[in-house]
Design an enzyme around this catalytic site. Structure first.
Site, PDB file in Angstrom:
ATOM      1  N   TYR A 142       0.858  -1.185   0.000  1.00 15.15           N
ATOM      2  CA  TYR A 142       0.000   0.000   0.000  1.00 15.15           C
ATOM      3  C   TYR A 142       0.892   1.232   0.000  1.00 15.15           C
ATOM      4  O   TYR A 142       1.845   1.323   0.766  1.00 15.15           O
ATOM      5  CB  TYR A 142      -0.892  -0.002   1.246  1.00 15.15           C
ATOM      6  CG  TYR A 142      -1.765   1.217   1.395  1.00 15.15           C
ATOM      7  CD1 TYR A 142      -2.824   1.438   0.514  1.00 15.15           C
ATOM      8  CD2 TYR A 142      -1.539   2.148   2.403  1.00 15.15           C
ATOM      9  CE1 TYR A 142      -3.644   2.564   0.650  1.00 15.15           C
ATOM     10  CE2 TYR A 142      -2.359   3.271   2.545  1.00 15.15           C
ATOM     11  CZ  TYR A 142      -3.414   3.471   1.670  1.00 15.15           C
ATOM     12  OH  TYR A 142      -4.219   4.571   1.814  1.00 15.15           O
ATOM     13  N   ASP A 248       9.317   3.101  -0.202  1.00 17.53           N
ATOM     14  CA  ASP A 248       8.233   3.733   0.553  1.00 17.53           C
ATOM     15  C   ASP A 248       8.381   3.297   2.006  1.00 17.53           C
ATOM     16  O   ASP A 248       7.899   2.247   2.409  1.00 17.53           O
ATOM     17  CB  ASP A 248       6.869   3.330  -0.020  1.00 17.53           C
ATOM     18  CG  ASP A 248       5.720   3.928   0.790  1.00 17.53           C
ATOM     19  OD1 ASP A 248       6.000   4.627   1.789  1.00 17.53           O
ATOM     20  OD2 ASP A 248       4.560   3.690   0.431  1.00 17.53           O
ATOM     21  N   LYS A 276       4.352   8.689   9.181  1.00 15.29           N
ATOM     22  CA  LYS A 276       4.093   8.042  10.464  1.00 15.29           C
ATOM     23  C   LYS A 276       5.062   8.489  11.580  1.00 15.29           C
ATOM     24  O   LYS A 276       4.893   9.583  12.081  1.00 15.29           O
ATOM     25  CB  LYS A 276       4.019   6.527  10.256  1.00 15.29           C
ATOM     26  CG  LYS A 276       2.851   6.218   9.290  1.00 15.29           C
ATOM     27  CD  LYS A 276       2.398   4.794   9.230  1.00 15.29           C
ATOM     28  CE  LYS A 276       1.063   4.697   8.492  1.00 15.29           C
ATOM     29  NZ  LYS A 276       1.101   4.146   7.147  1.00 15.29           N
TER      30      LYS A 276
HETATM   31  C1  LIG Z   1       0.421   4.617   5.847  1.00 16.39           C
HETATM   32  C2  LIG Z   1       1.150   4.425   4.581  1.00 16.39           C
HETATM   33  C3  LIG Z   1       1.009   5.301   3.489  1.00 16.39           C
HETATM   34  C4  LIG Z   1      -0.008   6.390   3.473  1.00 16.39           C
HETATM   35  O1  LIG Z   1       0.206   7.350   4.452  1.00 16.39           O
HETATM   36  P1  LIG Z   1      -1.004   8.306   4.895  1.00 16.39           P
HETATM   37  O2  LIG Z   1      -0.369   9.261   5.839  1.00 16.39           O
HETATM   38  O3  LIG Z   1      -2.032   7.418   5.509  1.00 16.39           O
HETATM   39  O4  LIG Z   1      -1.511   8.961   3.655  1.00 16.39           O
HETATM   40  C5  LIG Z   1       1.822   5.120   2.395  1.00 16.39           C
HETATM   41  N1  LIG Z   1       2.716   4.120   2.345  1.00 16.39           N
HETATM   42  C6  LIG Z   1       2.865   3.244   3.359  1.00 16.39           C
HETATM   43  C7  LIG Z   1       3.889   2.165   3.251  1.00 16.39           C
HETATM   44  C8  LIG Z   1       2.081   3.361   4.493  1.00 16.39           C
HETATM   45  O5  LIG Z   1       2.209   2.458   5.479  1.00 16.39           O
END
Ligand SMILES: *Cc1c(COP(=O)(O)O)cnc(C)c1O
Length: 436
Positions: A142, A248, A276
């Site tokens: 994701y 990512d 995060k």
């Molecule tokens: C949480 C997450 C996102 C999206 O971040 P948001 O702040 O929720 O938009 C993108 N990539 C990864 C790997 C994630 O865990």
């Protein structure tokens, strides 16, 4: 007094599904979501006054535990000077210096407000830099909810029945309503950890690929790690074909290790996305990487990217304080050791109760699976015992342990989850394993 149920019913009148992000609605485990009133350290309380040990930590950010006094203080001090200026501040330089120091592949960085914004912007930059359109992503990873990433491969594509068979991008299907076919035809979705498929894709599309984006330790299909061969192949194939490698690390950054998954893999990505933990629970994220690539961004380059609240002073105060605190010697060893204790205990209890059960963890993130073996792919996760997970989730919730409400999500502990908290979790788990 408000109850979880009464608030959930009331929320659904004015908010779609009653929540502002889908997983919070408990739909994959059933039951009533808990409406939270406060949290402190390893604990979280719902509006009915019930206390839980929190194993989500806001899906990763709260690595120091909730409401850490130094972070709270930093935000309070910043707030006294107003919430936002729309002009640069010295604290943003400190934040950028800290990030580039902790993650050496990041020579320059741009702050944004969400992980979705970070990945979306990194992909635009990769396309602008390479002059190519095609993006490679993996099934089960994701990367936020930008249109071009809400896509699944057409059936057949993921199996590669014939090595010589061409991949047909027109068979891609959006994984969400509202996403045009025209957008997703530029995204190639490959099975996670499948070396043959990766080589096949680069052989067919090499000169068209702008970037490969990956969750280096997948945490959005539960926790799934890649093999060292696969990691090495991602780096060598992208380099060989002039495509950018985007790690990512929105979830893994400052979560699995101080230098992120890339420091554990020994890989230098071209671009990295963060979020995060770096915001300490405030809406902040970032993307950064090679200087020559980052120089393509506006205002100096022709790739546009902007944000009214980017580098927000309160978010930077929370984030910078968090990064300073996790930088202390031994932080990640302590976190990882505590999680090991928990997982060893869970495995032992599951065995005693006669369940097929396995676990995995890296630094401060972990996976639990109702399956004999650790999973290697989304398919493996799907084959684990989902019904048993649901029963376990609810049994743990009853016992005061708040796990991620889906078997497709990783779990997160904080440095406040010490021996005594873990002991309590194991007491709860003993009851839960016997009930399910
Ligand atoms: C949480 C997450 C996102 C999206 O971040 P948001 O702040 O929720 O938009 C993108 N990539 C990864 C790997 C994630 O865990």
């Amino acid at each position: 007094m408000a109850t979880n149920q009464s608030l959930f019913e009331r929320a659904q009148i004015t908010t779609p599904g009653g929540v502002n992000s889908p997983v919070r609605a408990f739909r994959s485990v059933g039951g009533t979501p808990r409406f939270i009133s406060k949290a402190k350290g390893a604990y979280i309380w719902d509006v009915e006054g019930k206390q839980y040990i929190d194993c989500i930590g806001s899906w990763g950010p709260m690595i120091l535990g909730h409401a850490h006094p130094e972070v709270v203080k930093a935000v309070q001090v910043a707030a006294e000077n107003s919430f936002s200026y729309g002009a640069p501040t010295e604290a943003e330089i400190l934040m950028a210096e800290k990030i580039t120091q902790l993650v050496p592949s990041i020579e320059q960085v741009r702050l944004v407000s969400s992980g979705t914004e970070a990945t979306m912007s990194a992909l635009r930059l990769a396309r602008g830099f390479t002059g190519r359109d095609l993006i490679v992503k993996f099934e089960g990873c994701y990367h936020g909810h930008a249109d071009s990433l809400l896509v699944k491969a057409g059936s057949g594509l993921l199996t590669f029945a014939e090595e010589s068979e061409d991949i047909d991008l027109s068979k891609n299907a959006p994984s969400s309503g509202g996403v045009p076919q025209d957008v997703i035809k530029h995204t190639l979705v490959l099975p996670f950890n499948d070396l043959a498929a990766l080589e096949h894709a680069f052989a067919q599309f090499g000169p068209e690929i702008a970037a490969l984006i990956v969750e280096p330790i997948a945490g959005n299909m539960n926790l799934v790690q890649m093999t060292p061969e696969f990691i090495a192949a991602m780096r060598s194939l992208t380099t060989q074909h002039g495509a950018l490698l985007i790690y990512d690390e929105v979830m893994t950054g400052f979560r699995v290790a101080l230098g992120g998954a890339q420091s554990l893999h020994g890989i230098t990505p071209d671009l990295t996305c963060l979020g995060k933990v770096m915001g300490g629970g405030m809406p902040m994220a970032a993307f950064g990487g090679r200087r020559d690539i980052m120089q393509k961004l506006a205002p100096i380059g022709n790739v546009y990217q902007a944000g009214t609240l980017s580098g927000n002073p309160l978010a930077v105060a929370a984030g910078l304080t968090t990064l300073n605190l996790v930088s202390r010697e031994g932080f990640y060893t302590e976190l990882s050791n505590n999680i090991s204790k928990l997982l060893k205990g869970l495995e032992q209890l599951a065995k005693e109760a006669g369940h097929d059960f396995s676990t995995d963890h890296v630094g401060g993130m972990f996976g639990i699976y109702f399956a004999k073996e650790k999973p290697q792919s989304l398919e493996d996760i799907t084959k684990s015992d989902m019904e048993k997970f649901k029963r376990f989730f609810h049994a743990m919730l009853d016992e005061g342990v708040y796990l991620a409400p889906s078997a497709y999500e990783a779990g997160f502990l904080s440095i406040e989850h010490n021996d005594s908290v873990i002991e309590k979790m194991l007491v709860a788990a003993k009851v839960a394993f016997s009930k399910i």
